[in-house]
Design an enzyme around this catalytic site. Structure first.
Site, PDB file in Angstrom:
ATOM      1  N   LYS A  23       0.819  -1.214   0.000  1.00 32.35           N
ATOM      2  CA  LYS A  23       0.000   0.000   0.000  1.00 32.35           C
ATOM      3  C   LYS A  23       0.857   1.270   0.000  1.00 32.35           C
ATOM      4  O   LYS A  23       0.588   2.209  -0.740  1.00 32.35           O
ATOM      5  CB  LYS A  23      -0.949  -0.008   1.197  1.00 32.35           C
ATOM      6  N   ILE A  27       1.468   4.187  -3.029  1.00 30.90           N
ATOM      7  CA  ILE A  27       1.348   5.653  -2.905  1.00 30.90           C
ATOM      8  C   ILE A  27       2.585   6.309  -3.535  1.00 30.90           C
ATOM      9  O   ILE A  27       2.496   7.259  -4.307  1.00 30.90           O
ATOM     10  CB  ILE A  27       1.239   6.072  -1.417  1.00 30.90           C
ATOM     11  N   ARG A  46       9.205  -5.175   8.858  1.00 31.98           N
ATOM     12  CA  ARG A  46       9.770  -6.344   9.529  1.00 31.98           C
ATOM     13  C   ARG A  46       8.793  -6.850  10.592  1.00 31.98           C
ATOM     14  O   ARG A  46       7.951  -6.092  11.098  1.00 31.98           O
ATOM     15  CB  ARG A  46      11.140  -6.034  10.165  1.00 31.98           C
ATOM     16  N   ASP A  73       4.603  -3.423  18.746  1.00 33.66           N
ATOM     17  CA  ASP A  73       5.460  -3.217  17.571  1.00 33.66           C
ATOM     18  C   ASP A  73       6.042  -4.543  17.057  1.00 33.66           C
ATOM     19  O   ASP A  73       7.141  -4.574  16.508  1.00 33.66           O
ATOM     20  CB  ASP A  73       6.575  -2.197  17.864  1.00 33.66           C
ATOM     21  N   SER A 117      17.817  10.250  24.414  1.00 26.18           N
ATOM     22  CA  SER A 117      18.933   9.607  23.702  1.00 26.18           C
ATOM     23  C   SER A 117      19.352  10.412  22.476  1.00 26.18           C
ATOM     24  O   SER A 117      20.442  10.251  21.946  1.00 26.18           O
ATOM     25  CB  SER A 117      18.517   8.203  23.248  1.00 26.18           C
ATOM     26  N   GLU A 142       3.380  -0.829  14.380  1.00 20.41           N
ATOM     27  CA  GLU A 142       4.001   0.472  14.627  1.00 20.41           C
ATOM     28  C   GLU A 142       4.627   0.989  13.341  1.00 20.41           C
ATOM     29  O   GLU A 142       5.461   0.331  12.741  1.00 20.41           O
ATOM     30  CB  GLU A 142       5.078   0.356  15.708  1.00 20.41           C
ATOM     31  N   ASN A 151      17.261   8.289  10.249  1.00 20.59           N
ATOM     32  CA  ASN A 151      17.403   6.834  10.143  1.00 20.59           C
ATOM     33  C   ASN A 151      18.860   6.411  10.309  1.00 20.59           C
ATOM     34  O   ASN A 151      19.165   5.420  10.973  1.00 20.59           O
ATOM     35  CB  ASN A 151      16.861   6.361   8.787  1.00 20.59           C
ATOM     36  N   HIS A 158      21.109   2.238  17.553  1.00 19.94           N
ATOM     37  CA  HIS A 158      20.422   1.002  17.916  1.00 19.94           C
ATOM     38  C   HIS A 158      21.434  -0.137  18.042  1.00 19.94           C
ATOM     39  O   HIS A 158      21.402  -0.910  19.004  1.00 19.94           O
ATOM     40  CB  HIS A 158      19.363   0.672  16.870  1.00 19.94           C
TER      41      HIS A 158
END
Ligand code: 0O2
Length: 269
Positions: A23, A27, A46, A73, A117, A142, A151, A158
Protein backbone atom coordinates in the site's frame (compact mmCIF):
# COMPACT_ATOMS: atom_id res chain seq x y z
CA UNK A 1 -1.59 -19.49 26.51
CA UNK A 2 0.76 -22.22 27.73
CA UNK A 3 2.85 -23.03 24.67
CA UNK A 4 3.04 -20.40 21.97
CA UNK A 5 2.73 -21.66 18.43
CA UNK A 6 4.98 -18.92 17.07
CA UNK A 7 4.55 -19.83 13.42
CA UNK A 8 0.77 -19.62 13.66
CA UNK A 9 0.77 -16.50 15.85
CA UNK A 10 3.24 -14.54 13.72
CA UNK A 11 1.73 -15.42 10.34
CA UNK A 12 -0.93 -12.62 10.35
CA UNK A 13 1.74 -10.12 11.46
CA UNK A 14 3.74 -10.94 8.33
CA UNK A 15 0.60 -10.66 6.22
CA UNK A 16 -0.13 -7.24 7.73
CA UNK A 17 3.37 -5.92 6.99
CA UNK A 18 3.27 -7.39 3.47
CA UNK A 19 -0.04 -5.65 2.73
CA UNK A 20 1.12 -2.34 4.20
CA UNK A 21 4.36 -2.58 2.23
CA UNK A 22 2.35 -2.82 -1.00
CA UNK A 23 0.00 0.00 0.00
CA UNK A 24 2.73 2.51 0.91
CA UNK A 25 4.79 1.63 -2.15
CA UNK A 26 1.71 2.10 -4.27
CA UNK A 27 1.35 5.65 -2.90
CA UNK A 28 5.00 6.28 -3.77
CA UNK A 29 4.50 4.94 -7.31
CA UNK A 30 1.41 7.10 -7.79
CA UNK A 31 3.39 10.27 -6.99
CA UNK A 32 6.20 9.20 -9.33
CA UNK A 33 3.83 8.34 -12.19
CA UNK A 34 2.15 11.72 -11.79
CA UNK A 35 5.61 13.33 -11.86
CA UNK A 36 5.15 14.77 -8.39
CA UNK A 37 7.51 14.68 -5.44
CA UNK A 38 6.84 11.58 -3.36
CA UNK A 39 6.99 12.22 0.40
CA UNK A 40 7.77 8.51 0.71
CA UNK A 41 11.32 7.65 -0.25
CA UNK A 42 11.64 4.11 1.10
CA UNK A 43 9.33 1.57 2.74
CA UNK A 44 10.75 -1.19 4.91
CA UNK A 45 8.89 -3.73 6.99
CA UNK A 46 9.77 -6.34 9.53
CA UNK A 47 8.18 -8.71 12.00
CA UNK A 48 10.10 -8.82 15.29
CA UNK A 49 12.11 -11.99 15.78
CA UNK A 50 10.97 -14.34 18.56
CA UNK A 51 14.16 -13.49 20.49
CA UNK A 52 13.48 -9.79 20.24
CA UNK A 53 9.81 -10.27 21.32
CA UNK A 54 10.91 -12.28 24.36
CA UNK A 55 13.62 -9.75 25.21
CA UNK A 56 11.07 -6.89 25.11
CA UNK A 57 8.57 -8.91 27.18
CA UNK A 58 11.28 -9.56 29.75
CA UNK A 59 12.41 -5.90 29.78
CA UNK A 60 8.82 -4.70 30.24
CA UNK A 61 7.78 -7.48 32.68
CA UNK A 62 5.09 -8.76 30.32
CA UNK A 63 3.94 -12.34 31.01
CA UNK A 64 4.00 -14.77 28.07
CA UNK A 65 0.20 -14.91 28.05
CA UNK A 66 0.01 -11.13 27.42
CA UNK A 67 2.73 -10.78 24.80
CA UNK A 68 0.46 -10.32 21.78
CA UNK A 69 -1.85 -8.03 23.72
CA UNK A 70 0.83 -5.77 25.16
CA UNK A 71 3.60 -5.55 22.60
CA UNK A 72 2.44 -3.30 19.82
CA UNK A 73 5.46 -3.22 17.57
CA UNK A 74 5.71 -6.91 16.65
CA UNK A 75 4.69 -5.77 13.19
CA UNK A 76 6.69 -2.76 12.08
CA UNK A 77 6.72 -0.49 9.05
CA UNK A 78 9.43 2.11 8.56
CA UNK A 79 8.93 4.91 6.08
CA UNK A 80 11.98 6.96 5.20
CA UNK A 81 11.54 10.44 3.77
CA UNK A 82 13.95 12.94 2.28
CA UNK A 83 12.75 15.97 4.25
CA UNK A 84 11.20 16.62 7.67
CA UNK A 85 8.22 18.29 5.94
CA UNK A 86 7.57 15.04 4.06
CA UNK A 87 7.19 13.19 7.38
CA UNK A 88 4.13 15.27 8.24
CA UNK A 89 2.73 14.71 4.74
CA UNK A 90 3.02 10.94 5.32
CA UNK A 91 1.41 11.37 8.75
CA UNK A 92 -1.50 13.14 7.04
CA UNK A 93 -1.76 10.39 4.41
CA UNK A 94 -2.09 7.86 7.23
CA UNK A 95 -4.60 10.02 9.15
CA UNK A 96 -6.68 10.24 5.96
CA UNK A 97 -7.02 6.45 6.03
CA UNK A 98 -8.06 6.37 9.69
CA UNK A 99 -11.30 4.40 9.95
CA UNK A 100 -10.95 3.15 6.37
CA UNK A 101 -8.34 0.42 6.00
CA UNK A 102 -6.64 1.10 9.35
CA UNK A 103 -7.39 2.59 12.74
CA UNK A 104 -4.96 4.95 14.45
CA UNK A 105 -4.40 4.05 18.09
CA UNK A 106 -1.62 6.39 19.09
CA UNK A 107 0.76 8.98 17.70
CA UNK A 108 4.12 9.89 19.20
CA UNK A 109 6.04 12.83 17.80
CA UNK A 110 9.64 12.22 18.78
CA UNK A 111 10.67 14.95 16.33
CA UNK A 112 9.19 17.85 18.26
CA UNK A 113 9.74 15.89 21.48
CA UNK A 114 13.20 14.42 20.88
CA UNK A 115 14.00 11.50 23.20
CA UNK A 116 16.79 12.02 25.75
CA UNK A 117 18.93 9.61 23.70
CA UNK A 118 18.69 12.02 20.76
CA UNK A 119 16.23 9.73 18.93
CA UNK A 120 13.94 11.49 16.47
CA UNK A 121 11.11 9.86 14.50
CA UNK A 122 7.34 10.05 14.21
CA UNK A 123 5.56 6.92 15.48
CA UNK A 124 2.00 5.94 14.66
CA UNK A 125 0.54 2.81 16.18
CA UNK A 126 -2.32 1.43 14.15
CA UNK A 127 -4.68 -1.50 14.19
CA UNK A 128 -4.76 -3.26 10.86
CA UNK A 129 -7.23 -5.95 9.88
CA UNK A 130 -6.07 -8.97 7.91
CA UNK A 131 -8.14 -11.81 6.54
CA UNK A 132 -6.29 -15.09 6.92
CA UNK A 133 -7.32 -18.64 6.10
CA UNK A 134 -8.51 -18.98 9.68
CA UNK A 135 -10.47 -15.75 9.83
CA UNK A 136 -10.18 -12.04 10.49
CA UNK A 137 -7.38 -10.83 12.78
CA UNK A 138 -6.71 -7.31 13.98
CA UNK A 139 -2.98 -6.71 14.13
CA UNK A 140 -1.27 -3.83 15.95
CA UNK A 141 1.51 -2.28 13.91
CA UNK A 142 4.00 0.47 14.63
CA UNK A 143 4.76 2.80 11.74
CA UNK A 144 7.99 4.75 12.18
CA UNK A 145 8.39 7.75 9.89
CA UNK A 146 11.77 9.46 9.73
CA UNK A 147 14.19 11.24 7.42
CA UNK A 148 17.26 9.56 5.98
CA UNK A 149 19.41 11.50 8.44
CA UNK A 150 17.26 10.40 11.41
CA UNK A 151 17.40 6.83 10.14
CA UNK A 152 21.18 6.89 9.79
CA UNK A 153 21.56 8.03 13.39
CA UNK A 154 18.92 5.63 14.78
CA UNK A 155 20.31 2.51 13.13
CA UNK A 156 23.85 3.24 14.36
CA UNK A 157 22.65 4.09 17.87
CA UNK A 158 20.42 1.00 17.92
CA UNK A 159 23.30 -1.34 17.12
CA UNK A 160 25.57 0.32 19.73
CA UNK A 161 22.81 0.16 22.32
CA UNK A 162 22.42 -3.54 21.50
CA UNK A 163 26.17 -4.11 21.73
CA UNK A 164 26.54 -2.41 25.13
CA UNK A 165 23.21 -3.72 26.45
CA UNK A 166 22.20 -0.50 28.16
CA UNK A 167 25.70 0.28 29.49
CA UNK A 168 26.96 2.58 26.79
CA UNK A 169 30.36 4.12 27.68
CA UNK A 170 30.13 7.85 28.43
CA UNK A 171 32.44 8.92 25.58
CA UNK A 172 30.26 7.03 23.06
CA UNK A 173 27.08 8.51 24.49
CA UNK A 174 28.56 12.00 24.10
CA UNK A 175 29.61 11.24 20.52
CA UNK A 176 26.10 10.02 19.70
CA UNK A 177 24.63 13.20 21.17
CA UNK A 178 26.89 15.24 18.89
CA UNK A 179 25.89 13.06 15.92
CA UNK A 180 22.20 13.57 16.74
CA UNK A 181 22.83 17.32 16.74
CA UNK A 182 24.62 17.05 13.37
CA UNK A 183 21.78 14.98 11.92
CA UNK A 184 19.27 17.61 13.10
CA UNK A 185 21.35 20.35 11.43
CA UNK A 186 21.52 18.34 8.19
CA UNK A 187 17.72 17.99 8.13
CA UNK A 188 17.30 21.72 8.83
CA UNK A 189 19.76 22.74 6.10
CA UNK A 190 18.24 20.32 3.58
CA UNK A 191 14.82 21.76 4.40
CA UNK A 192 15.97 25.21 3.25
CA UNK A 193 16.75 23.94 -0.27
CA UNK A 194 13.86 21.46 -0.40
CA UNK A 195 11.98 23.23 -3.21
CA UNK A 196 15.08 23.40 -5.39
CA UNK A 197 15.89 19.72 -4.83
CA UNK A 198 12.28 18.72 -5.58
CA UNK A 199 12.27 20.75 -8.84
CA UNK A 200 15.50 19.06 -9.98
CA UNK A 201 14.08 15.65 -9.13
CA UNK A 202 10.90 16.42 -11.04
CA UNK A 203 12.93 17.24 -14.17
CA UNK A 204 14.86 13.96 -13.81
CA UNK A 205 11.60 12.06 -13.24
CA UNK A 206 9.97 13.69 -16.29
CA UNK A 207 12.92 12.66 -18.43
CA UNK A 208 12.88 9.11 -17.03
CA UNK A 209 9.15 8.76 -17.79
CA UNK A 210 9.62 10.17 -21.27
CA UNK A 211 12.50 7.81 -22.06
CA UNK A 212 10.39 4.90 -20.80
CA UNK A 213 7.55 6.00 -23.10
CA UNK A 214 9.88 6.34 -26.10
CA UNK A 215 11.47 2.93 -25.56
CA UNK A 216 8.02 1.35 -25.19
CA UNK A 217 6.91 2.93 -28.48
CA UNK A 218 10.07 1.77 -30.26
CA UNK A 219 9.65 -1.74 -28.85
CA UNK A 220 6.05 -1.82 -30.12
CA UNK A 221 7.37 -1.35 -33.67
CA UNK A 222 9.38 -4.53 -33.14
CA UNK A 223 6.27 -6.39 -31.94
CA UNK A 224 4.41 -5.60 -35.17
CA UNK A 225 7.43 -6.51 -37.33
CA UNK A 226 8.40 -2.99 -38.46
CA UNK A 227 12.12 -3.72 -38.06
CA UNK A 228 13.41 -1.06 -40.42
CA UNK A 229 11.41 1.72 -38.73
CA UNK A 230 12.41 0.39 -35.35
CA UNK A 231 16.13 0.53 -36.19
CA UNK A 232 15.80 3.98 -37.67
CA UNK A 233 13.94 5.36 -34.61
CA UNK A 234 16.39 3.63 -32.31
CA UNK A 235 19.37 5.34 -33.97
CA UNK A 236 17.60 8.69 -33.88
CA UNK A 237 16.75 8.20 -30.21
CA UNK A 238 20.37 7.43 -29.23
CA UNK A 239 21.56 10.65 -30.90
CA UNK A 240 18.82 12.73 -29.28
CA UNK A 241 19.39 11.16 -25.88
CA UNK A 242 23.08 12.00 -26.04
CA UNK A 243 22.21 15.56 -27.01
CA UNK A 244 20.07 15.73 -23.85
CA UNK A 245 17.53 18.30 -25.13
CA UNK A 246 14.24 17.35 -23.45
CA UNK A 247 12.09 19.40 -25.87
CA UNK A 248 13.55 17.50 -28.83
CA UNK A 249 12.83 14.22 -27.02
CA UNK A 250 9.19 15.29 -26.55
CA UNK A 251 8.88 16.09 -30.28
CA UNK A 252 10.49 12.78 -31.13
CA UNK A 253 8.01 10.94 -28.91
CA UNK A 254 5.12 12.76 -30.60
CA UNK A 255 6.42 11.46 -33.92
CA UNK A 256 6.44 7.95 -32.44
CA UNK A 257 2.89 8.42 -31.19
CA UNK A 258 1.77 9.39 -34.70
CA UNK A 259 3.42 6.23 -35.98
CA UNK A 260 1.68 4.22 -33.25
CA UNK A 261 -1.67 5.70 -34.33
CA UNK A 262 -1.04 4.85 -37.96
CA UNK A 263 -0.22 1.25 -37.07
CA UNK A 264 -2.87 1.18 -34.32
CA UNK A 265 -0.36 -0.20 -31.84
CA UNK A 266 -0.98 2.09 -28.86
CA UNK A 267 -2.65 -0.76 -27.00
CA UNK A 268 0.48 -2.92 -26.94
CA UNK A 269 2.13 -2.86 -23.52
P1 0O2 B 1 13.43 -2.64 17.37
O1 0O2 B 1 14.52 -3.66 17.24
O2 0O2 B 1 13.66 -1.47 16.50
O3 0O2 B 1 12.08 -3.22 17.25
P2 0O2 B 1 10.37 0.82 24.31
O4 0O2 B 1 10.50 -0.07 23.08
O5 0O2 B 1 10.10 0.07 25.56
O6 0O2 B 1 11.51 1.79 24.40
P3 0O2 B 1 7.73 1.57 23.37
O7 0O2 B 1 6.70 2.25 24.19
O8 0O2 B 1 7.49 0.19 22.92
O9 0O2 B 1 9.13 1.76 24.11
O10 0O2 B 1 7.81 2.37 22.08
P4 0O2 B 1 8.70 3.51 21.54
O11 0O2 B 1 9.39 4.34 22.56
O12 0O2 B 1 7.80 4.18 20.60
O13 0O2 B 1 9.87 2.68 20.81
C1 0O2 B 1 9.61 1.66 19.95
C2 0O2 B 1 10.68 1.58 18.90
O14 0O2 B 1 11.16 2.89 18.54
C3 0O2 B 1 11.94 0.86 19.33
O15 0O2 B 1 11.75 -0.52 19.19
C4 0O2 B 1 12.98 1.41 18.38
O16 0O2 B 1 12.84 0.84 17.08
C5 0O2 B 1 12.57 2.86 18.30
N1 0O2 B 1 13.24 3.65 19.33
C6 0O2 B 1 12.67 4.22 20.41
N2 0O2 B 1 13.58 4.88 21.13
C7 0O2 B 1 14.77 4.74 20.49
C8 0O2 B 1 16.09 5.22 20.75
O17 0O2 B 1 16.38 5.93 21.72
N3 0O2 B 1 17.07 4.85 19.85
C9 0O2 B 1 16.80 4.08 18.75
N4 0O2 B 1 17.80 3.78 17.94
N5 0O2 B 1 15.55 3.61 18.51
C10 0O2 B 1 14.55 3.94 19.36
P5 0O2 B 1 12.68 -1.57 19.94
O18 0O2 B 1 11.80 -2.66 20.43
O19 0O2 B 1 13.54 -0.88 20.95
O20 0O2 B 1 13.64 -2.12 18.86
Amino acid sequence: MSIINWKEELFPYKQATDELYIKFNSIKKEYIDLEQHSPIELVQTRVKTIGSILEKANRRDIPLSKIFENIEDIAGVRITCKFVEDIYKVVQLIRDRDGKDLVIKEEEDYINNTKSSGYRSYHITIKYEVITATGVKVIPCEIQIRTMAMNFWATIEHSLRYKYNGNMPEHLRKKLEACAEASFKLDTEMGTIREEIIETQKIIQKKDNLVYEILKNIQNLYYIGKMEEMNQFNREFIDLYQEGDIEKLYKFNNKLQVMANIYKIDHIQ
